[in-house]
Design an enzyme around this catalytic site. Structure first.
Site, mmCIF file in Angstrom:
data_model
loop_
_atom_site.group_PDB
_atom_site.id
_atom_site.type_symbol
_atom_site.label_atom_id
_atom_site.label_comp_id
_atom_site.label_asym_id
_atom_site.label_seq_id
_atom_site.Cartn_x
_atom_site.Cartn_y
_atom_site.Cartn_z
ATOM 1 N N ALA A 177 -1.788 5.628 1.858
ATOM 2 C CA ALA A 177 -2.951 4.753 2.018
ATOM 3 C C ALA A 177 -3.030 4.138 3.409
ATOM 4 C CB ALA A 177 -2.916 3.646 0.970
ATOM 5 N N LEU A 213 0.860 -1.172 0.000
ATOM 6 C CA LEU A 213 0.000 0.000 0.000
ATOM 7 C C LEU A 213 0.900 1.227 0.000
ATOM 8 C CD1 LEU A 213 -2.764 -0.858 2.640
ATOM 9 C CD2 LEU A 213 -3.141 -0.404 0.213
ATOM 10 N N ASP A 214 0.520 2.265 -0.732
ATOM 11 C CA ASP A 214 1.276 3.512 -0.724
ATOM 12 C C ASP A 214 1.343 4.064 0.694
ATOM 13 O OD1 ASP A 214 1.538 3.393 -3.471
ATOM 14 O OD2 ASP A 214 -0.220 4.655 -3.851
ATOM 15 N N PRO A 215 2.386 4.854 1.021
ATOM 16 C CA PRO A 215 2.452 5.469 2.353
ATOM 17 C C PRO A 215 1.197 6.268 2.698
ATOM 18 C CG PRO A 215 4.563 5.686 1.247
ATOM 19 C CD PRO A 215 3.616 5.096 0.242
ATOM 20 N N ARG A 274 -4.369 4.883 -8.208
ATOM 21 C CA ARG A 274 -3.939 6.234 -8.590
ATOM 22 C C ARG A 274 -4.097 6.447 -10.091
ATOM 23 N NH1 ARG A 274 1.462 6.532 -7.843
ATOM 24 N NH2 ARG A 274 1.699 4.401 -7.093
#
Length: 309
Positions: free
Chosen positions: A54, A50-52, A185
């Site tokens: 998120a 997961l992206d930071p 995204r």
């Protein structure tokens, strides 16, 4: 002294799946390392970054659970995402430079639904330069930070559900149920382009991975509060059994002799077994021992077997 700053931590073999609610502002690997230390685990891995920015469901596999991580990596996932309209960024989220700013047209529910309809089903996506995909061994996001852009191949993904949750003059909120490999995204960036104004992600939460869902998640802060350095096994009650990772496969109960030969790496015949695909293997005591695959000659071959503790 807490588990996260202990200089020499005792490590132990521990098996199971933790459904972590990853906090925002932390990379998936940072979350993984925190959990690994809290459980004093010798081995750990996660099943899809997961992206930071998120938050939400990040399954952490401890010990023998890492053998089955591929089944969660390949699973469908669900998200809620909030995007800001009128602004397009380099990475598709709020943590990179602005590329363009455009006036936002007057949006109606009908116009939004018409746009979203075009993104349901099988679609083509071009991964962002700000992704973990590699080009000649180098992660794309590292190249992007150096100002380098390389050509990326489009990939097909499936959007099973794309629901409009809310919108106003500046933002849009969506629910997304999608196949593996979908970049949220990129999806929102593409939706913004289709609306004629651009968009980027300002909040993203993963709600579901395969059959695991939001209600099962455990917060990192809760684990840290519950941690007791005098009781290494105290947090184990939050771990789910390995078999839950593959519960969608049919189960086969084996005789003691059949289980023995499978555990020696040999393919075996089992009466009344399915004709194809993966199966859960259970021994004569009805204990889960791993995953097998049905071969073309109807035998079952061992694929992922767990080590008995």
């Amino acid at each position: 002294m807490t588990a996260t700053n202990h200089p020499k931590l005792f490590k132990r073999p521990v098996d199971g799946v933790l459904l972590l609610d990853k906090p925002g502002g932390m990379t998936s690997n940072e979350a993984l390392q925190r959990v690994k230390r809290l459980f004093h685990a010798k081995k750990a891995g996660h099943t899809g970054s997961l992206d930071p920015l998120a938050t939400g469901l990040l399954p952490i596999c401890l010990g023998e659970a890492t053998k089955f991580s591929q089944f969660l990596l390949e699973a469908d996932k669900s998200y809620s995402v909030k995007g800001r309209l009128g602004v397009r960024t380099a990475s598709g989220d709020s943590e990179s430079p602005i590329l363009t700013e455009c006036p936002i047209p007057k949006l109606t529910k009908r116009a939004l639904e018409k746009t979203l309809f075009a993104f349901r089903g099988v679609i083509d996506q071009t991964p962002s330069m700000y992704s973990a995909l590699k080009h000649k061994g180098q992660p794309l996001y590292k190249l992007a930070r150096q100002g380098i852009e390389v050509e990326r191949k489009t990939r097909q993904v499936t959007i099973y559900e794309l629901t409009l949750l809310d919108w106003d003059n500046e933002s849009i909120e969506l629910y997304v149920h999608c196949s593996k490999g979908t970049y949220i995204r990129t999806l929102l960036d593409d939706v913004g382009e289709a609306l004629g104004c651009g968009a980027h992600v300002v909040a993203l939460r993963r709600l579901r991975v395969a059959h695991y869902h939001e209600d099962q998640m455990i917060k990192l802060a809760h684990l840290e509060r519950e941690y007791d350095k005098a009781n290494y096994t105290g947090l184990d009650r939050y771990l789910l059994p390995l078999e839950t990772m593959v519960s969608h496969f049919p189960a086969i109960k084996l005789s003691s002799s059949t289980a023995f030969y499978l555990q020696q790496g040999q393919a075996v015949m089992v009466p009344n077994a399915p004709t194809h695909g993966f199966v859960r293997l259970r021994d004569q005591n009805d204990q889960f021992i791993g995953i097998g695959e049905i071969l073309s000659d109807a035998r079952i071959a061992p694929r992922r077997l767990i080590q008995k503790r």
